[in-house]
Write an enzyme that holds these catalytic residues in place. Structure first.
Site, PDB file in Angstrom:
ATOM      1  N   ASN A 151       0.837  -1.205   0.000  1.00 53.27           N
ATOM      2  CA  ASN A 151       0.000   0.000   0.000  1.00 53.27           C
ATOM      3  C   ASN A 151       0.866   1.248   0.000  1.00 53.27           C
ATOM      4  O   ASN A 151       1.980   1.216   0.520  1.00 53.27           O
ATOM      5  CB  ASN A 151      -0.906   0.004   1.235  1.00 53.27           C
ATOM      6  CG  ASN A 151      -1.986  -1.045   1.155  1.00 53.27           C
ATOM      7  OD1 ASN A 151      -2.513  -1.317   0.094  1.00 53.27           O
ATOM      8  ND2 ASN A 151      -2.313  -1.650   2.287  1.00 53.27           N
ATOM      9  N   CYS A 173      -5.844  -7.316  -3.098  1.00 53.32           N
ATOM     10  CA  CYS A 173      -6.282  -6.896  -1.765  1.00 53.32           C
ATOM     11  C   CYS A 173      -7.385  -7.840  -1.301  1.00 53.32           C
ATOM     12  O   CYS A 173      -8.271  -8.196  -2.072  1.00 53.32           O
ATOM     13  CB  CYS A 173      -6.800  -5.460  -1.823  1.00 53.32           C
ATOM     14  SG  CYS A 173      -7.432  -4.848  -0.244  1.00 53.32           S
ATOM     15  N   HIS A 174      -7.335  -8.230  -0.036  1.00 50.79           N
ATOM     16  CA  HIS A 174      -8.312  -9.208   0.468  1.00 50.79           C
ATOM     17  C   HIS A 174      -9.529  -8.570   1.134  1.00 50.79           C
ATOM     18  O   HIS A 174     -10.371  -9.292   1.684  1.00 50.79           O
ATOM     19  CB  HIS A 174      -7.641 -10.174   1.443  1.00 50.79           C
ATOM     20  CG  HIS A 174      -6.888  -9.496   2.548  1.00 50.79           C
ATOM     21  ND1 HIS A 174      -5.722 -10.006   3.070  1.00 50.79           N
ATOM     22  CD2 HIS A 174      -7.119  -8.350   3.232  1.00 50.79           C
ATOM     23  CE1 HIS A 174      -5.282  -9.216   4.024  1.00 50.79           C
ATOM     24  NE2 HIS A 174      -6.126  -8.205   4.143  1.00 50.79           N
ATOM     25  N   HIS A 209      -9.569  -0.114  -1.234  1.00 46.00           N
ATOM     26  CA  HIS A 209      -9.975   0.225   0.128  1.00 46.00           C
ATOM     27  C   HIS A 209     -11.184   1.151   0.201  1.00 46.00           C
ATOM     28  O   HIS A 209     -11.659   1.470   1.289  1.00 46.00           O
ATOM     29  CB  HIS A 209      -8.805   0.823   0.935  1.00 46.00           C
ATOM     30  CG  HIS A 209      -7.728  -0.162   1.227  1.00 46.00           C
ATOM     31  ND1 HIS A 209      -6.411   0.194   1.402  1.00 46.00           N
ATOM     32  CD2 HIS A 209      -7.774  -1.514   1.362  1.00 46.00           C
ATOM     33  CE1 HIS A 209      -5.685  -0.883   1.635  1.00 46.00           C
ATOM     34  NE2 HIS A 209      -6.489  -1.932   1.617  1.00 46.00           N
TER      35      HIS A 209
END
EC number: 3.2.1.67
Length: 453
Positions: A151, A173-174, A209
């Site tokens: 990130n 990204c999880h 995000h």
């Protein structure tokens, strides 16, 4: 690399940040569990000893993979089939400034690595490193697939493509996986139907995000109305899907997620800690007491430092055979993506890529997060449509800042970096004078790692 039947052998994976005690260990587990691929993982890290310890840990697993620590990035990359990047730009001292210096001015960040004042300065440290990575990849393994976990995700991926336009890279990204798991629990709670996240079809769109799901289904069931009932049921109390929210800095009761659903009508598909930072004007991060009422956490860097020390000791115990390394599925999809790119079975999942039309209402070239089809040597973004106008307005300052921060980092332009700083929604609560003071203090705190400024 060669194919024998339904297996790919003699692969070379270069791991930049190979001393990692998080992502690297997850990769080791997933590689050990997947019998259709084998080869050598070259571990490169500026912390050579950490990478050397991971070499010992990896080889002690006695899997179909050999782990080799190298002390220069060129040896790691030369002829690699895949490159994995997971690094910490700078040290925890710089992260301490990213997260906690703004608190002097009443700005509270729950993560501080993607957006907000912390995300900006982390990006200014990271972008020059990624320029170097991209140029090295172009020279030593231009055909390799590059998987990024670092990130700020969007700016890392953007830098790779801006520097080497023909690079084959994507960011993973999880956060969406956790939201899909939550939807599966909503299906069980409201409909009494057991299903897994893999059974659910979701349309993913947004930026990393600050990702959203506007369509979700299980077989013939539209899950948006199901999720709505679930939100109504748990709106006040929250829903602690990973245990008591107080027990871990990474747990929450999903109250921010539920509130954004009520306000926007679609599912916010990231954790509360990340989501809250994109919309600080909605009041989730007003102060620590407010955060507690919303049942999530401000993650202090002091905890990360303590956790790192514990992981260093754990890595020594594992390397010395005093503690067992547990091989178990990580829940990540990196190895599945590698298999698909090798032609060993297609996969559809969410990834971060420059926008080439897969997401409407966002400028081309902006790194967006949508679903994509992984198949033999190809990642094809899937058209996701467009976010509601109200949500696009929430994204707008962050999309603009992607451009400004990248340009500021490339040009070493402090004035432009400050303009991006001012554009961030966190800064709305400060006067120009206080914003300037905060910016200058954070700049001084991190300037050792602002290469070339």
């Amino acid at each position: 690399m060669k194919y024998i039947g339904d297996k790919a052998e003699d692969m070379k994976i270069a791991y930049i940040g190979g001393g990692s005690r998080g992502w690297a260990w997850r990769l080791m587990s997933d590689l050990a569990l997947e019998q259709s691929i084998s080869g050598t993982v070259y571990l490169y890290d500026i912390d050579y000893e950490a990478a050397k310890t991971n070499e010992i840990i990896g080889n002690n697993l006695k899997s179909q993979w050999l782990y080799k620590c190298v002390n220069n990035i060129e040896e790691a990359l030369r002829g690699a089939d895949f490159v994995i990047i997971s690094i910490l730009p700078g040290t925890f001292n710089e992260m301490m400034s990213d997260v906690h210096t703004p608190e002097k001015f009443g700005i509270y960040q729950s993560v501080g690595d993607t957006t907000g004042p912390g995300g900006l300065f982390r990006a200014l440290r990271t972008i020059p490193l990624y320029v170097e990575f991209a140029n090295k990849i172009k020279e030593y393994c231009p055909e390799a697939w590059v998987i990024n976990y670092t990130n700020p995700m969007a700016l890392c991926v953007k830098t790779l493509y801006e520097t080497f336009p023909k690079i084959k890279a994507f960011g993973c990204c999880h956060e969406v996986f956790s939201t899909q798991n939550l939807i599966a629990k909503a299906v069980k709670e409201i409909e009494g139907i057991e299903c897994s996240r893999e059974d659910i079809r979701t349309n993913v769109l947004g930026i990393n995000h600050f990702t959203w799901i506007d369509k979700a289904s299980y077989k013939n069931i539209d899950l948006i109305p199901v999720y709505k009932k679930f939100v109504e049921k748990y709106f006040e109390s929250g829903y602690e899907d990973r245990g008591d929210w107080k027990e871990s800095y990474f747990n929450s009761a999903n109250k921010v997620k539920f509130d954004l659903f009520e306000k926007c009508g679609i599912i916010a598909a990231a954790g509360d800690r990340h989501l809250a930072e994109f919309v600080p004007f909605l009041g989730y991060l007003e102060n620590p007491e407010t955060v507690a009422r919303w049942k999530f956490h401000l993650t202090p860097v002091s905890w990360r430092i303590k956790n790192r020390e514990e992981l260093i000791e754990k890595s020594k115990r594992i390397a010395n055979g005093e503690e067992k390394f547990e091989i178990e599925p990580s829940g990540e999809e990196g190895v599945k993506q590698i298999k698909a790119l090798l032609g060993l079975g297609d996969l559809i999942t969410n990834v971060n890529l420059p926008n080439i039309g897969q997401m409407e209402g966002i400028d081309y070239g902006t790194v967006v997060e949508t679903n994509a089809l992984f198949t033999k040597d190809r990642v094809q973004p899937i058209v996701s449509g467009e976010l509601p106008e109200a949500v696009n307005m929430l994204l707008a300052p962050h999309v603009l800042n992607q451009k400004m921060i990248f340009e500021a980092a490339i040009k070493k332009d402090k004035d432009l970096a400050f303009q991006a700083f001012l554009n961030d929604p966190f800064l709305r609560k400060l006067s120009y004078s206080d914003a300037k003071k905060l910016f200058n203090e954070m700049f001084e705190n991190t300037k050792e790692y602002l290469l070339g400024w």
